[in-house]
Design a protein around this motif. Structure first.
Motif, short mmCIF file in Angstrom:
data_model
loop_
_atom_site.label_atom_id
_atom_site.label_comp_id
_atom_site.label_asym_id
_atom_site.label_seq_id
_atom_site.Cartn_x
_atom_site.Cartn_y
_atom_site.Cartn_z
N GLN A 1 0.78 -1.04 -0.06
CA GLN A 1 0.00 0.13 0.13
C GLN A 1 0.86 1.17 -0.09
OE1 GLN A 1 -3.33 0.53 -0.19
NE2 GLN A 1 -3.73 -1.69 -0.45
N VAL A 2 0.42 2.45 -0.66
CA VAL A 2 0.87 3.55 -0.63
C VAL A 2 -0.05 4.38 -0.02
CG1 VAL A 2 1.76 5.31 -2.05
CG2 VAL A 2 2.49 2.96 -2.68
N GLN A 3 0.58 5.42 0.40
CA GLN A 3 -0.15 6.61 1.33
C GLN A 3 0.30 7.94 0.75
OE1 GLN A 3 1.17 4.16 3.65
NE2 GLN A 3 -0.52 3.07 3.07
N LEU A 4 -0.60 8.65 0.40
CA LEU A 4 -0.45 10.08 -0.23
C LEU A 4 -1.15 11.08 0.74
CD1 LEU A 4 -0.91 8.99 -3.88
CD2 LEU A 4 1.13 9.36 -2.75
N VAL A 5 -0.21 12.20 0.90
CA VAL A 5 -0.74 13.11 1.84
C VAL A 5 -0.58 14.54 1.20
CG1 VAL A 5 -0.87 14.36 4.26
CG2 VAL A 5 -0.60 11.65 3.88
N GLU A 6 -1.59 15.09 0.71
CA GLU A 6 -1.47 16.45 0.23
C GLU A 6 -1.57 17.56 1.14
OE1 GLU A 6 -4.15 14.29 -2.54
OE2 GLU A 6 -4.08 14.37 -0.65
N SER A 7 -0.71 18.62 0.84
CA SER A 7 -0.99 19.88 1.65
C SER A 7 -0.67 21.20 0.67
CB SER A 7 -0.10 20.10 2.66
OG SER A 7 1.35 19.93 2.23
N GLY A 8 -0.96 22.33 1.22
CA GLY A 8 -0.69 23.67 0.43
C GLY A 8 -1.95 24.04 -0.17
N GLY A 9 -3.16 23.60 0.00
CA GLY A 9 -4.39 24.23 -0.57
C GLY A 9 -4.74 25.20 0.19
N GLY A 10 -5.63 26.18 -0.23
CA GLY A 10 -6.30 27.16 0.69
C GLY A 10 -6.99 28.27 -0.38
N LEU A 11 -7.12 29.25 0.45
CA LEU A 11 -7.92 30.28 -0.40
C LEU A 11 -6.86 31.60 -0.99
CD1 LEU A 11 -10.48 32.07 -1.44
CD2 LEU A 11 -10.42 32.85 0.92
N CYS A 95 -3.36 14.24 -5.19
CA CYS A 95 -2.23 13.62 -5.69
C CYS A 95 -2.58 12.04 -5.87
CB CYS A 95 -1.02 13.67 -4.51
SG CYS A 95 0.39 12.94 -4.61
N VAL A 96 -1.56 11.62 -7.15
CA VAL A 96 -2.03 10.12 -7.70
C VAL A 96 -0.68 9.60 -7.75
CG1 VAL A 96 -3.03 8.95 -9.49
CG2 VAL A 96 -4.13 10.92 -8.59
N ALA A 97 -0.46 8.51 -7.43
CA ALA A 97 0.69 7.67 -7.79
C ALA A 97 0.33 6.37 -8.51
CB ALA A 97 1.31 7.41 -6.32
N ASP A 98 0.96 6.01 -9.72
CA ASP A 98 0.81 5.00 -10.34
C ASP A 98 1.89 4.01 -10.38
OD1 ASP A 98 -0.82 6.79 -13.12
OD2 ASP A 98 -1.80 5.74 -11.45
N SER A 99 1.73 2.75 -10.15
CA SER A 99 2.62 1.60 -10.16
C SER A 99 2.23 0.72 -11.29
CB SER A 99 2.65 0.87 -8.97
OG SER A 99 3.45 -0.24 -9.23
N HIS A 100 2.68 1.04 -12.70
CA HIS A 100 2.35 0.36 -13.76
C HIS A 100 2.67 -1.36 -13.68
CE1 HIS A 100 2.34 4.35 -15.56
NE2 HIS A 100 0.99 4.01 -15.80
N GLY A 101 3.90 -1.28 -12.97
CA GLY A 101 4.50 -2.90 -12.77
C GLY A 101 3.21 -3.90 -12.19
N TYR A 102 2.53 -3.19 -11.16
CA TYR A 102 1.60 -3.73 -10.28
C TYR A 102 0.36 -3.47 -10.79
CZ TYR A 102 5.73 -5.00 -7.28
OH TYR A 102 6.98 -5.37 -6.81
N GLY A 103 0.14 -2.61 -11.44
CA GLY A 103 -1.24 -2.17 -11.98
C GLY A 103 -1.97 -1.63 -10.97
N MET A 104 -1.21 -0.73 -10.18
CA MET A 104 -2.01 -0.18 -8.86
C MET A 104 -2.02 1.41 -9.07
SD MET A 104 -3.04 -2.45 -7.03
CE MET A 104 -3.39 -1.56 -5.49
N ARG A 105 -3.12 1.97 -8.73
CA ARG A 105 -3.15 3.44 -8.56
C ARG A 105 -3.66 3.94 -7.36
NH1 ARG A 105 -5.52 7.53 -13.06
NH2 ARG A 105 -3.55 7.51 -13.84
N TYR A 106 -2.84 4.97 -6.81
CA TYR A 106 -3.29 5.20 -5.60
C TYR A 106 -3.59 6.80 -5.35
CZ TYR A 106 -0.70 1.03 -4.22
OH TYR A 106 -0.30 -0.18 -4.26
N TRP A 107 -4.54 7.23 -4.73
CA TRP A 107 -5.15 8.50 -4.54
C TRP A 107 -4.91 8.96 -3.23
CZ3 TRP A 107 -7.54 11.29 -8.51
CH2 TRP A 107 -7.93 10.47 -9.82
N GLY A 108 -4.58 10.60 -3.08
CA GLY A 108 -4.56 10.95 -1.89
C GLY A 108 -6.06 11.58 -1.72
#
Length: 117
Positions: A1-11, A95-108
């Motif tokens: 599993q891959v965890q993705l944590v985004e930051s920096g958004g705002g008004l 944020c999105v991470a792709d592992s083409h070798g494992y055919g996986m896509r992870y989303w924050g």
């Protein structure tokens, strides 16, 4: 599993800038493409920019010259520098991470960017 944590958004006011960050953790050795997607209110989610492990970069036409994607492999972090922001850039950015070798896509979980006129 891959965890993705985004930051920096705002008004931000139109014409301003923001830098989004995404830190990846977990089983990241198989990740070959990192990307930012966004979903504006009432619209479909779209790819904004992507960067490969080798540094290859692509942008959607609407943000070329305005946004810059980069990655720091030592920090397992990908960035999206957004300049000259417009109200139409208002969206949740994922944020999105792709592992083409494992055919996986992870989303924050996403970070909200709101650009006021």
């Amino acid at each position: 599993q891959v965890q993705l944590v985004e930051s920096g958004g705002g008004l931000v006011q139109a014409g301003g800038s923001l830098r989004l960050s995404c830190v990846a953790s977990g089983s990241i050795f198989g990740i070959d493409v990192m990307a930012w997607h966004r979903q504006a209110p009432g619209k479909q989610r779209e790819l904004v920019a992507s960067i490969t492990s080798g540094g290859g970069i692509n942008y959607v036409d609407s943000v070329k010259g305005q946004f810059t994607i980069s990655r720091d492999n030592a920090k397992n972090t990908v960035y999206l520098q957004m300049n000259s922001l417009k109200p139409e850039d208002t969206a949740v950015y994922y944020c999105v991470a792709d592992s083409h070798g494992y055919g996986m896509r992870y989303w924050g979980k996403g970070t909200l960017v709101t650009v006021s006129s």
